[in-house]
Write an enzyme that holds these catalytic residues in place. Sequence first.
Site, PDB file in Angstrom:
ATOM      1  N   TYR A  38      29.306  33.502  39.430  1.00 40.28           N
ATOM      2  CA  TYR A  38      29.735  33.386  40.839  1.00 40.28           C
ATOM      3  C   TYR A  38      30.722  32.236  41.051  1.00 40.28           C
ATOM      4  CZ  TYR A  38      25.473  30.422  42.085  1.00 40.28           C
ATOM      5  OH  TYR A  38      24.493  29.489  42.200  1.00 40.28           O
ATOM      6  N   GLU A  39      31.326  32.222  42.205  1.00 43.89           N
ATOM      7  CA  GLU A  39      32.441  31.298  42.522  1.00 43.89           C
ATOM      8  C   GLU A  39      33.591  31.428  41.529  1.00 43.89           C
ATOM      9  OE1 GLU A  39      30.778  30.495  45.775  1.00 43.89           O
ATOM     10  OE2 GLU A  39      32.756  29.766  45.269  1.00 43.89           O
TER      11      GLU A  39
END
Lengths: 576, 576
Positions: A429-430
């Site tokens: 994620y990110e």
Amino acid sequence: MPYHAPVAEYQFILDHVVGLDQVTATDRFADATPDVTAAILTEAGRMSQEVLSPLNRSGDQHPARLENGVLRTSPGFDQGYRAIADGGWVSISAHPDHGGMGLPMALATAVNEMMSSACLALQIIPLMTQGQIDALEHHASDALKQTYLPKLVSGEWNGTMNLTEPQAGSDVGALTTSAEPRGDGTYAITGQKIYISWGDNDFTDNVVHLVLARLPDGPPGTKGISLFLVPKLIPDEHGKPGRANDLKVVGVEHKMGLHGSPTCTMQYDGATGWLVGREHDGMRAMFTMMNNARLGVGGQGIGVAEAALQHALAYATDRKQGRTPVEGGTGAIVDHADVRRMLTTMKADIFAARAIALACAVAIDMETATGAPDWSARAAFLTPIAKAFGTDTGIEVANLGVQVHGGMGFVEETGAAQYLRDVRVTAIYEGTNGIQAMDLAARKLMDGGEAAHALIDEIEAQAEAARATLPDLAEPLWQASETLREGLDWMIAQSDLTQRFAGAVPFLRAFARVLGGHYHLAAAMAETAAGQDNGPRTRLARFYLTRLLPEHAGLLAHATAGADDLYALSPDDLAA
Amino acid sequence: MPYHAPVAEYQFILDHVVGLDQVTATDRFADATPDVTAAILTEAGRMSQEVLSPLNRSGDQHPARLENGVLRTSPGFDQGYRAIADGGWVSISAHPDHGGMGLPMALATAVNEMMSSACLALQIIPLMTQGQIDALEHHASDALKQTYLPKLVSGEWNGTMNLTEPQAGSDVGALTTSAEPRGDGTYAITGQKIYISWGDNDFTDNVVHLVLARLPDGPPGTKGISLFLVPKLIPDEHGKPGRANDLKVVGVEHKMGLHGSPTCTMQYDGATGWLVGREHDGMRAMFTMMNNARLGVGGQGIGVAEAALQHALAYATDRKQGRTPVEGGTGAIVDHADVRRMLTTMKADIFAARAIALACAVAIDMETATGAPDWSARAAFLTPIAKAFGTDTGIEVANLGVQVHGGMGFVEETGAAQYLRDVRVTAIYEGTNGIQAMDLAARKLMDGGEAAHALIDEIEAQAEAARATLPDLAEPLWQASETLREGLDWMIAQSDLTQRFAGAVPFLRAFARVLGGHYHLAAAMAETAAGQDNGPRTRLARFYLTRLLPEHAGLLAHATAGADDLYALSPDDLAA
């Protein structure tokens, strides 16, 4: 297995490795005196140990769930969040104008890391909120700032980040969520967003979503995307949460880990939103939030790694088995060479990843305080390294933690497996770690490699300075940085970015390996300068430089192999 | 996501890389004609694809459980097991005297791998049973053989392996389970064993436990341990399962993965057992079973890796996202350089690990057929490498498989996460990979390194032979094998085993890296010899030799760093 916040370690790295003194010497951060720093670290450490850490297993065993459309969170998470908000730990680095402490990001990074060690699933809330605060401070109108920032800063409300759509993962430009202007300054937001961490909860007074969407006249791709603030409850004229907005959580994912953190599918059905920043310029504001979050996610990996090390070390110190080679030892497995090797690897890599993250935070602080382009470039260059190496270290250390436990590592009751299951997502994620590496190898070298070369110059200058006192550490580091420079020059010379992308991941890791050596050497030099010859930091640096740094050469061979041989193998060639 | 059995790949490696022809040229294995080999691989592949593969998710989602003392298995596992038993897949390599096929271990290894790809949780049953058959064939009395082997070979009964006790993990010599002779040729077995895979089930007619225990006059440590056969149901005079023995499953572990495989705590309360082998000589018989199982567990890792690769490749070929650099490509993410890099790494490492495992199996077959000490030494040397590198590859490939899926990898619905959760234990059970590495660096070098040097000699001879036709592959491999030889000589020169153990894990991995290059080169040479210049195998070999092989140098630096610097850091130094 209680978590012990390594306050002295943060203090040492801030003071002697990454140069927090430069930050506190600026007007902007003059309030961050040594006393304040010590108090913040100690208090945040205490809260993480005493309040958050006991909740970690609860989140895993009693996942957040959707019950008749209502999001029910894990037992105790409400009190845990309250402690975070009441302590002011959401807003250490937020500007005092809106109630923040205005302290350096370097401190916030250490605090975020401690909260991640204690309970990663819960820490995501303040981390996302901090990113939102940062984005609103830089890009929102004054009216939005006045309504939202005080509530976000106090933790009464929390923030989320809505980018991903089912058909558009890493390719944000493909999103289709629409924003229709209503003519009254608001917009009707319609679409579905997936993988929204903490898309809702049952303990904050409001949830503020930052949502990427496309205006009717928005061109295709990322250039047609705008950013909107979309609250769960629309504030009334007094700024109090009012009527429910037209949005809802329609699903919560069943995940490998992080069960305490609800990963939501959000449905927006003409929800009322306000523009943040300019039309079609949403990516810029979102990048503010993402860059903040990327460093933060790197810290999540390091935080979990710290917890996994402490957990494994306690087990290995307690568990007696076999005959160990240590005279006068306790017979615990920590004295077996291979167990010692695993634990020391964990320790050495955590130090390297943590120093990189804190150095990145210091660069951000210097950028904030001075506006100097050099610091800005340094911060931009270190961010993807901090994110990817921090999270890779989290996964590797948690994986070693399982291994140290032997069979006990695979059964869930010890908690070793949870660290590995929880931290796995941080490499995804990110922006996946592949995306981070491509960012490093392309966008972050668009200056012709100036920021990268400046960093290597510093590494070599420090190694030169250490040649007289610590030659056995300085020499391999100097050699490695020369090899890294050759790899860097190869990257810069590739005008076809695909050539760079084919080796971007090993290139990022090689850079992190050498940087880690640089900070280990700095620690050893500080110890030596303080009159302690061959102290524990020097010995840990020697372990790292002798055993882990040599990995850089193989990585750079991989990094500079180019794309031609890679594409010479087709998907059909890879099939069985 | 259907699994496709890579039959042609096994056939190629057996025929052109690891020399199955040597095995089939012996009298013992003359029946393993090319037709037989092809039929076995095809049929086992079909059964794995069609019957076992659909059960894999069922095992994860509906774990085996203990219900009022009765072990209930996952839905469909009974039929899956029946297909394994009915197909004769338990007993490919068992001796024909007791109903086995008497075929080479090389074939059994390929078949076991396919079953692992399809459903690892279920494959553990035949794998454990095969090890038990091997142990009984070598060490049991004729009476025990007659009663038990036909039932185990047919799969009507299944076998387990009982070593571990709560206080004695890898240190088997610390076990306390007792065996009291009853004077009638049987023994009363009393004690508790943990981590017993498939300690019970609800679909075989009997479960046969091999249990390590200590006789009253057994000296402390491993020299006082004897091996006992302890059936769940005691066979009557006709060999039919009769009265229940005094043993029971008292618990089933809650694990990170492999939910379909019940990991049992077994309680023996004066259960009736029969001695296998001689008194106090149980470790020898157990090692027969363990060595068999170690190669098998290496194959489990490779099998899961194959399934994870197929799964990730299918996703990457289907999932369209972003602009890819491939002209005329489909726009699927497989065409992004970093995704291609991950998938090609998975493919290249699977080939390396699989060739090592099959070469180990061929050595075992040659040992069986010829009794030649050289083959015996080769088999013994390759076994820990096959186990540790096979399972490490399983974990790394499954981890990359999650990464290829992006966010979809962390949610459970895709199945990518299950591969990682399931395969994680393979680096722990049947001797942790640390134990494998110590075995390699100590016991397997007790011949003064003769077996190891013989292998390096072969690697270099082949590289020499390839210099004219494939110079860009041969040269780096030759160089790497020289570096490996230096590392080997360093290991051999250490009379203090702790010095070796401090670097045993990176040493094993470096050996595997170079061996993998050796087999990749063999594949490229076979392709070239068949008139195909720069074919897919040659291109895959080039990828491996250019990008993955260089890792060996850093590993060997780590391997030869010694123990002194390691022990210079105390457990206190590692604490926060």
